[in-house]
Design a protein around this motif. Sequence first.
Motif, short mmCIF file in Angstrom:
data_model
loop_
_atom_site.label_atom_id
_atom_site.label_comp_id
_atom_site.label_asym_id
_atom_site.label_seq_id
_atom_site.Cartn_x
_atom_site.Cartn_y
_atom_site.Cartn_z
N THR A 1 34.37 -30.33 -16.67
CA THR A 1 33.26 -30.23 -17.63
C THR A 1 33.74 -30.09 -19.07
O THR A 1 34.60 -29.26 -19.37
N ASP A 2 33.17 -30.89 -19.94
CA ASP A 2 33.32 -30.76 -21.39
C ASP A 2 31.96 -31.07 -22.00
O ASP A 2 31.56 -32.23 -22.09
N PHE A 3 31.26 -30.01 -22.40
CA PHE A 3 29.89 -30.15 -22.88
C PHE A 3 29.78 -30.10 -24.41
O PHE A 3 28.67 -29.98 -24.93
N TYR A 4 30.90 -30.20 -25.13
CA TYR A 4 30.80 -30.06 -26.58
C TYR A 4 29.84 -31.08 -27.20
O TYR A 4 29.01 -30.73 -28.05
N THR A 5 29.89 -32.33 -26.77
CA THR A 5 29.01 -33.34 -27.36
C THR A 5 27.55 -33.13 -26.98
O THR A 5 26.69 -33.06 -27.87
N PRO A 6 27.20 -33.01 -25.69
CA PRO A 6 25.78 -32.79 -25.37
C PRO A 6 25.23 -31.49 -25.93
O PRO A 6 24.10 -31.44 -26.42
N THR A 7 26.04 -30.41 -25.90
CA THR A 7 25.55 -29.13 -26.41
C THR A 7 25.30 -29.19 -27.91
O THR A 7 24.37 -28.55 -28.42
N SER A 8 26.09 -29.96 -28.62
CA SER A 8 25.89 -30.09 -30.07
C SER A 8 24.57 -30.76 -30.41
O SER A 8 24.10 -30.67 -31.55
N GLY A 9 23.96 -31.42 -29.42
CA GLY A 9 22.67 -32.04 -29.65
C GLY A 9 21.48 -31.13 -29.40
O GLY A 9 20.33 -31.52 -29.66
N LEU A 10 21.73 -29.93 -28.92
CA LEU A 10 20.63 -29.00 -28.65
C LEU A 10 19.98 -28.53 -29.95
O LEU A 10 20.67 -28.26 -30.94
N ARG A 11 18.66 -28.39 -29.90
CA ARG A 11 17.90 -27.88 -31.06
C ARG A 11 16.91 -26.83 -30.58
O ARG A 11 15.74 -26.82 -30.97
N ASP B 1 36.33 -15.79 -29.53
CA ASP B 1 36.46 -16.97 -30.39
C ASP B 1 36.06 -18.25 -29.66
O ASP B 1 35.53 -19.18 -30.27
N LEU B 2 36.31 -18.30 -28.35
CA LEU B 2 35.94 -19.48 -27.57
C LEU B 2 34.41 -19.57 -27.44
O LEU B 2 33.84 -20.66 -27.57
N VAL B 3 33.77 -18.43 -27.20
CA VAL B 3 32.31 -18.41 -27.12
C VAL B 3 31.70 -18.82 -28.47
O VAL B 3 30.80 -19.64 -28.53
N ARG B 4 32.24 -18.26 -29.54
CA ARG B 4 31.72 -18.58 -30.87
C ARG B 4 31.89 -20.07 -31.19
O ARG B 4 31.01 -20.69 -31.79
N GLU B 5 33.02 -20.64 -30.79
CA GLU B 5 33.28 -22.06 -31.04
C GLU B 5 32.21 -22.93 -30.41
O GLU B 5 31.81 -23.96 -30.97
N THR B 6 31.74 -22.52 -29.23
CA THR B 6 30.70 -23.29 -28.55
C THR B 6 29.34 -23.12 -29.22
O THR B 6 28.66 -24.10 -29.53
N VAL B 7 28.91 -21.87 -29.44
CA VAL B 7 27.56 -21.68 -29.99
C VAL B 7 27.46 -22.20 -31.42
O VAL B 7 26.38 -22.57 -31.87
N ASP B 8 28.58 -22.26 -32.12
CA ASP B 8 28.57 -22.76 -33.50
C ASP B 8 28.18 -24.23 -33.58
O ASP B 8 27.79 -24.70 -34.65
N VAL B 9 28.29 -24.98 -32.48
CA VAL B 9 27.91 -26.40 -32.53
C VAL B 9 26.39 -26.57 -32.45
O VAL B 9 25.89 -27.68 -32.68
N VAL B 10 25.65 -25.49 -32.15
CA VAL B 10 24.19 -25.55 -32.09
C VAL B 10 23.62 -25.02 -33.39
O VAL B 10 23.80 -23.83 -33.71
N PRO B 11 22.97 -25.84 -34.17
CA PRO B 11 22.44 -25.39 -35.47
C PRO B 11 21.50 -24.19 -35.32
O PRO B 11 20.65 -24.17 -34.41
#
Length: 268
Positions: free
Chosen positions: A195-205, A222-232
């Motif tokens: 699993t690598d969800f960086y691209t689909p998760t970045s599309g969440l609004r 830091d890993l958790v923050r890196e993920t949630v930071d992709v969601v505006p």
Amino acid sequence: MTYTVHYIEHGDTTLFARVDGVQDADAPTVVFANSLGTNLHLWDAVLPFLPEGLRIVRMDKRGHGKSTATPAPYSMGKLVKDTEAVCDALNVRDAMFVGLSIGGMIGQGLAVKRFDIVRTLVLSNTAARIGTPKLWQDRIDAVRAHGIESFVDGIMRKWFTRDFAKSDAVKPWRDMVCATTVEGYCGCCAAVSGTDFYTPTSGLRIPTLGIAGSDDGSTPADLVRETVDVVPGSQFHIIRKSGHLPCVEQPHAYTERLIQFMKDTGHI
């Protein structure tokens, strides 16, 4: 607290779910998704602190708890479809989805796919990508060769703060991991590996909250923050004096932050 239990047939497996609190599908609903090697009782300590009036849905992943195991490996898509099937069977709509570790990965996949089910998202001690394929294959090989118990003490040290890991309180969690079926554990390891969800998760609004444990050895803050930071517009919060399972070590502080998020987003 009133509750009902449900056995939901889905394809090649039977999934176990439990609904606590209000049984009306129109009530504000919270769905909790568990970490690898745990069952729905991961959240037991949280429930007493939640406000009245909620419909609380929990389930066991395939091969975990009372859900039947199927031969490994599993894909993340399969686990997302399992969760989707449970939510549809229980008529879950406009829910707050709280996913911890692999449960947070499942939450990301479900949120991208089903806007009608997931209204708000809590990504707890998780990431869009966790570990490496080699790490997970080594874990699978170790389980196949020697059993989960051969390395469970190392998992406990990564999951919990030092004092908790050394105390008698760790025993139920050690036992829970060891009780997981080999197929279920290895199957879910494979799902995380792929699993690598960086691209689909970045599309969440949708409103998204990230929660991390200050002493988490599995998914560091830091890993958790890196993920949630992709969601505006997402929020991020660290639970102090807790590891990978802050809902176990700090249930009151954990639930306080969930309740604040419910209020911020109009869920309650």
